[in-house]
Write an enzyme that holds these catalytic residues in place. Structure first.
Site, mmCIF file in Angstrom:
data_model
loop_
_atom_site.group_PDB
_atom_site.id
_atom_site.type_symbol
_atom_site.label_atom_id
_atom_site.label_comp_id
_atom_site.label_asym_id
_atom_site.label_seq_id
_atom_site.Cartn_x
_atom_site.Cartn_y
_atom_site.Cartn_z
ATOM 1 N N ASP A 71 42.770 45.121 8.329
ATOM 2 C CA ASP A 71 41.615 44.143 8.300
ATOM 3 C C ASP A 71 42.043 42.824 8.781
ATOM 4 O O ASP A 71 43.331 42.369 8.645
ATOM 5 C CB ASP A 71 40.701 44.168 7.200
ATOM 6 N N GLU A 128 41.846 43.890 2.827
ATOM 7 C CA GLU A 128 42.963 43.215 2.151
ATOM 8 C C GLU A 128 42.542 41.800 1.895
ATOM 9 O O GLU A 128 42.916 41.141 0.747
ATOM 10 C CB GLU A 128 44.264 43.314 2.780
HETATM 11 ZN ZN ZN Z 1 47.552 39.441 5.733
#
Ligand code: ZN
Length: 358
Positions: A71, A128
């Protein structure tokens, strides 16, 4: 013809994958890893990609984990990479997405071009940037590796060996509504209780390894009403786990005391986001990284940071992991950029690690 690492990277960033919207990019990687690396790919229930690459020119059985996140932050849709004199930027009003697609391109190129390596587990996480969600939800039963290298730091010479305990607090103060002009004595102002509590609690930099913050506050309905409810989002972190716990407790009790004094109620939900850990400088995972960085002509440095990483989460889940740099700069801004040289250098470090471990 084989694509260069710059081509591979530019392909990646053109497939938008803002947090929560990674599926298309992950499925692209699944096809790429299957066709070019002979990987056996699977998604866990959370949608993280685990790609098992069989050993090449090696009889080693112990796999090594190479990780990065799929992401990006926003704005990350419609990214148009522009390559100019070896520097890659985004053309439009978007980020570039080198964080962390450079890491993925470097892993791919290292594995593709390595002459030998042990079995590898490439783990590409989701979410993340919005709280290390992929790593927290990773189905570790699908992972055999006990050692991992997460390619998500800035500099190619730096090994991140530790991070903080991070605690989130969601607080709701519940007072009592009343007309502010007619009968204020019948009300209990939740805003006042919250402000008393916040003014009493230690915030900012508490000491060299501990910080605390009240980030948002929302409350009240109308100008002439005693506000009944206030919601507050706060956090604290420390490289020392005990200190983080004590700081969270101090914040909690400041709210509880202020509420008690005013006859208000308070509801506090605390969430342990992740726990501080520090990998010893003598640990094999650090030694291997240092050796690989030296082998490409750089001087390795180790560092402890106050941010969370997938490596921190995985270390807490039984996989000794450190963070290595992907080599970009100005991440999370429209000025984000990376050079061809940096892509090649970080990829060379990864290649050293896996060839050496063969
Ligand atoms: Zn990163």
């Amino acid at each position: 013809m084989t694509k260069t690492i710059v081509d591979v990277f530019c392909d990646f960033v053109q497939i938008g994958s803002e947090s929560g919207d990674e599926a298309r990019f992950i499925s692209y990687l699944q096809d790429l890893f299957t066709s070019k690396l002979d990987a056996n790919c699977m998604l866990d229930e959370y949608g993280n990609l685990i790609a098992r690459v069989p050993a090449k020119g090696s009889t080693k059985d112990e796999p090594i984990l190479l990780g990065a996140h799929a992401d990006t932050v926003k704005p990350g849709k419609g990214i148009k990479p522009v390559v100019e004199n070896g520097v890659i930027r985004s053309a439009g009003e978007t980020i570039l997405g080198a964080d962390d697609k450079a890491g993925i391109a470097e892993i791919f190129e290292a594995v593709r071009s390595a002459t030998k390596h042990p079995p590898l587990e490439i783990v590409i996480t989701r979410g993340e940037e919005v709280g290390l969600l992929g790593a927290k939800n990773l189905d570790v039963s699908l992972v055999r590796a006990k050692m991992g290298f997460i390619i998500d730091g800035e500099e190619a010479d730096t090994i991140v060996i530790g991070g903080p305990t991070h605690i989130s607090l969601d607080i709701e103060v519940i007072g009592k509504a009343a007309h502010a002009g007619m009968e204020p004595e019948k009300g209990i102002s939740a805003i006042r209780v919250a402000s008393v509590a916040i003014s009493r609690m230690p915030l900012g930099r508490i000491d060299e390894e501990t910080t605390a913050n009240v980030g948002t506050i929302h409350g009240g309905m109308i100008r002439n009403g005693i506000p009944e409810r206030v919601k507050i989002q706060a956090e604290c972190r420390s490289l020392n786990d005990d200190k983080a716990m004590r700081q969270a407790e101090a914040m909690r009790s400041a709210f509880e005391e202020a509420a008690r004094e005013a006859g208000a109620k308070v509801q506090i939900a605390t969430e342990l986001e992740y726990r501080a850990s520090r990998t010893s400088e003598d640990a094999p995972v650090v030694k291997i990284a240092q050796e690989a960085i030296r082998a490409v002509g750089l001087t390795p440095r180790t560092e402890v940071i106050t941010g969370g990483t997938d490596a921190l989460v995985l270390s807490g889940r039984g996989i000794a992991a450190v963070v290595l740099g992907y080599g970009g700069s100005a991440a999370h801004t429209e000025q984000e950029q990376i050079t061809q040289e940096a892509l090649e250098a970080s990829s060379a470090v990864i290649k050293q690690i896996i060839e050496h471990a063969a």
